[in-house]
Design an enzyme around this catalytic site. Structure first.
Site, mmCIF file in Angstrom:
data_model
loop_
_atom_site.group_PDB
_atom_site.id
_atom_site.type_symbol
_atom_site.label_atom_id
_atom_site.label_comp_id
_atom_site.label_asym_id
_atom_site.label_seq_id
_atom_site.Cartn_x
_atom_site.Cartn_y
_atom_site.Cartn_z
ATOM 1 C CB CYS A 154 -0.978 -0.026 1.164
ATOM 2 S SG CYS A 154 -0.271 -0.522 2.742
HETATM 3 N N1 LIG Z 1 -4.316 -4.161 4.923
HETATM 4 C C1 LIG Z 1 -3.787 -3.478 3.909
HETATM 5 O O1 LIG Z 1 -4.013 -2.253 3.761
HETATM 6 C C2 LIG Z 1 -2.904 -4.166 2.927
HETATM 7 C C3 LIG Z 1 -2.517 -3.453 1.777
HETATM 8 C C4 LIG Z 1 -1.669 -4.081 0.844
HETATM 9 C C5 LIG Z 1 -1.237 -5.368 1.066
HETATM 10 N N2 LIG Z 1 -1.610 -6.023 2.204
HETATM 11 C C6 LIG Z 1 -1.091 -7.379 2.363
HETATM 12 O O2 LIG Z 1 -2.145 -8.290 2.043
HETATM 13 C C7 LIG Z 1 -2.065 -9.446 2.875
HETATM 14 C C8 LIG Z 1 -3.380 -9.550 3.640
HETATM 15 O O3 LIG Z 1 -3.520 -8.366 4.411
HETATM 16 P P1 LIG Z 1 -4.744 -8.077 5.350
HETATM 17 O O4 LIG Z 1 -4.549 -6.709 5.871
HETATM 18 O O5 LIG Z 1 -5.998 -8.433 4.681
HETATM 19 O O6 LIG Z 1 -4.438 -9.112 6.526
HETATM 20 P P2 LIG Z 1 -5.385 -9.670 7.653
HETATM 21 O O7 LIG Z 1 -6.547 -8.751 7.844
HETATM 22 O O8 LIG Z 1 -4.530 -9.951 8.822
HETATM 23 O O9 LIG Z 1 -5.918 -11.030 7.026
HETATM 24 C C9 LIG Z 1 -5.091 -12.098 6.666
HETATM 25 C C10 LIG Z 1 -5.929 -13.356 6.684
HETATM 26 O O10 LIG Z 1 -5.125 -14.471 6.322
HETATM 27 C C11 LIG Z 1 -5.656 -15.642 6.947
HETATM 28 N N3 LIG Z 1 -4.547 -16.503 7.410
HETATM 29 C C12 LIG Z 1 -4.253 -17.732 6.919
HETATM 30 N N4 LIG Z 1 -3.170 -18.235 7.494
HETATM 31 C C13 LIG Z 1 -2.771 -17.335 8.399
HETATM 32 C C14 LIG Z 1 -1.720 -17.321 9.327
HETATM 33 N N5 LIG Z 1 -0.821 -18.319 9.411
HETATM 34 N N6 LIG Z 1 -1.606 -16.248 10.138
HETATM 35 C C15 LIG Z 1 -2.501 -15.243 10.071
HETATM 36 N N7 LIG Z 1 -3.526 -15.206 9.180
HETATM 37 C C16 LIG Z 1 -3.656 -16.249 8.360
HETATM 38 C C17 LIG Z 1 -6.545 -15.177 8.080
HETATM 39 O O11 LIG Z 1 -7.879 -15.551 7.752
HETATM 40 P P3 LIG Z 1 -8.487 -16.930 8.259
HETATM 41 O O12 LIG Z 1 -8.122 -17.060 9.706
HETATM 42 O O13 LIG Z 1 -9.937 -16.774 8.034
HETATM 43 O O14 LIG Z 1 -7.855 -17.993 7.405
HETATM 44 C C18 LIG Z 1 -6.457 -13.667 8.075
HETATM 45 O O15 LIG Z 1 -7.710 -13.060 8.298
HETATM 46 C C19 LIG Z 1 -0.861 -9.215 3.801
HETATM 47 O O16 LIG Z 1 0.250 -9.875 3.299
HETATM 48 C C20 LIG Z 1 -0.675 -7.711 3.776
HETATM 49 O O17 LIG Z 1 0.647 -7.319 4.032
HETATM 50 C C21 LIG Z 1 -2.455 -5.452 3.105
#
Ligand SMILES: NC(=O)c1ccc[n+]([C@@H]2O[C@H](COP(=O)([O-])OP(=O)(O)OC[C@H]3O[C@@H](n4cnc5c(N)ncnc54)[C@H](OP(=O)(O)O)[C@@H]3O)[C@@H](O)[C@H]2O)c1
Length: 352
Positions: A154
């Site tokens: 981001c």
């Molecule tokens: N948030 C942002 O603004 C943003 C922007 C750009 C990129 N990203 C990237 O996109 C990816 C997802 O980001 P996010 O913000 O959506 O993350 P998040 O809210 O923490 O969600 C990640 C999801 O992955 C699943 N998961 C499966 N295996 C996991 C594990 N071992 N540990 C933790 N979670 C696990 C979980 O869902 P379940 O428990 O339901 O499986 C969790 O809800 C990340 O790599 C992040 O760096 C995020």
């Protein structure tokens, strides 16, 4: 019309949920599997009531055979390191993957090791070498052919788009680049963390990871490619980057300070350079030097708004770039990439 079959792994995280919202309104695709380790067995609308009357789909545990067989494209919206364990098992001749994590963004696995403090699994670069950095405004043609797209971070999205026209046209120096970015709290994901509690963030504003934020090598890799025209032997451009946490849910504002090469250059000339660079780009809005972008202009959209001012007294240009971190900074950009990979009109599903 036969719809393209999509699955999402990590579907209940902030980016995964945003992907679902966009894809439910995308006429060319059908969601076949929503994978969640925490909520498997429950309906999406039981976990997130906001999906009532929109989707009856059940969240599932991962079944690699089923998901690879049923899908044309899989989005992995997982934490970094989790993605690189999984993606080699997903990719095949037919199936395409868009990874939202950082695992395939850095071309050099040793740099990944240095900044993420964990060894990259793809040390022989079998998958890293085919991964395309998914910034459509810079790599559109490569994305169209890609099987694995590394969706940008981001902060990097806001910064690279904000600076690309100046660096490409060598209007600014490649040294002493200072970047000060502010993000809403969803940038840190949905996992619980003390520093993200309401009472810690609300009515507060603070810097964090003042030295060594792990988006730095990604920003430097891409800005160096633009400035040194992809010649990897050239000197690497270095940035000084300070992120801050804003007491808002979503949105990023990056302020970038660069030294002008020619102190006589006028704001209207630079405005023309930006307009030229982004000509035909639907999701980039360049502001006249009289106006500046604000986070609320882009909240809930796939736009990146860019403005700038010349600070003649000190010979610098200040660039201000804003995005919604969950849309242009994550799910929206991922769908823009999908549209390119499947030859759909690029804005499909994204005029929000
Ligand atoms: N948030 C942002 O603004 C943003 C922007 C750009 C990129 N990203 C990237 O996109 C990816 C997802 O980001 P996010 O913000 O959506 O993350 P998040 O809210 O923490 O969600 C990640 C999801 O992955 C699943 N998961 C499966 N295996 C996991 C594990 N071992 N540990 C933790 N979670 C696990 C979980 O869902 P379940 O428990 O339901 O499986 C969790 O809800 C990340 O790599 C992040 O760096 C995020």
């Amino acid at each position: 019309m036969k719809k393209t079959k999509i699955s999402i792994i990590g579907s209940t995280g902030y980016s995964g949920k945003e992907l679902i919202k966009i894809l439910l309104n995308h006429q060319m695709v059908e969601i076949v599997h929503l994978i969640s380790s925490t909520y498997a067995g429950k309906k999406l609308c039981e976990v997130f009531p906001e999906f009532l009357n929109q989707s009856d789909k059940k969240l599932e545990d991962i079944n690699l055979e089923l998901i690879t067989q049923d899908s044309d494209l899989i989005f992995t919206a997982l934490p970094h390191t989790v993605s690189m364990d999984l993606i080699p098992k997903l990719l095949n001749q037919r199936l395409k993957v868009i990874d939202l994590s950082a695992d395939y963004r850095l071309k050099d696995p040793l740099i990944y090791h240095e900044w993420y403090e964990i060894k990259h699994k793809d040390i022989d670069r079998k998958f890293l070498s085919i991964a395309v950095y998914g910034l459509p405004e810079i790599y559109r043609e490569e994305i169209k052919q890609a099987h694995l797209v590394a969706n940008p971070g981001c902060y990097p999205t806001s910064i690279i788009l904000g600076l690309a026209p100046l660096l490409k046209n060598r209007i600014v120096e490649g040294e002493n680049v200072i970047i000060d970015s502010k993000s809403g709290t969803t940038g840190a994901g949905r996992n619980l963390s003390f520093g993200l509690h309401f009472s810690e963030c609300n009515e507060n504003f603070k810097a964090y990871k003042v030295i060594g934020h792990n988006h730095i090598p990604e920003i430097e890799q891409e800005l160096s490619n633009i400035y040194y025209l992809g010649n990897q032997d050239q000197k690497k451009l270095k940035i000084s980057f300070t992120p801050h946490l804003l007491p808002i849910n979503r949105g990023i504002l990056s302020t970038c300070y660069l030294n002008l090469k020619n102190l006589q250059v006028k704001e209207n000339e630079i405005f023309e350079i930006y307009k030229d660079f982004f000509r035909g780009e639907h999701f980039i809005r360049v502001f006249k030097p009289t106006d500046l972008p604000e986070i609320k202009f882009v909240t809930g959209t796939n736009y990146c708004d860019i403005g700038f001012k010349i600070d003649e007294r000190v010979g610098k240009i200040k660039v201000i770039s804003v995005i919604d971190n969950l849309i242009k900074g994550a799910a929206g950009q991922a769908v823009q990439n999908m549209n390119l990979m499947f030859n759909f009109p690029e804005t499909t599903g994204l005029i929000l």
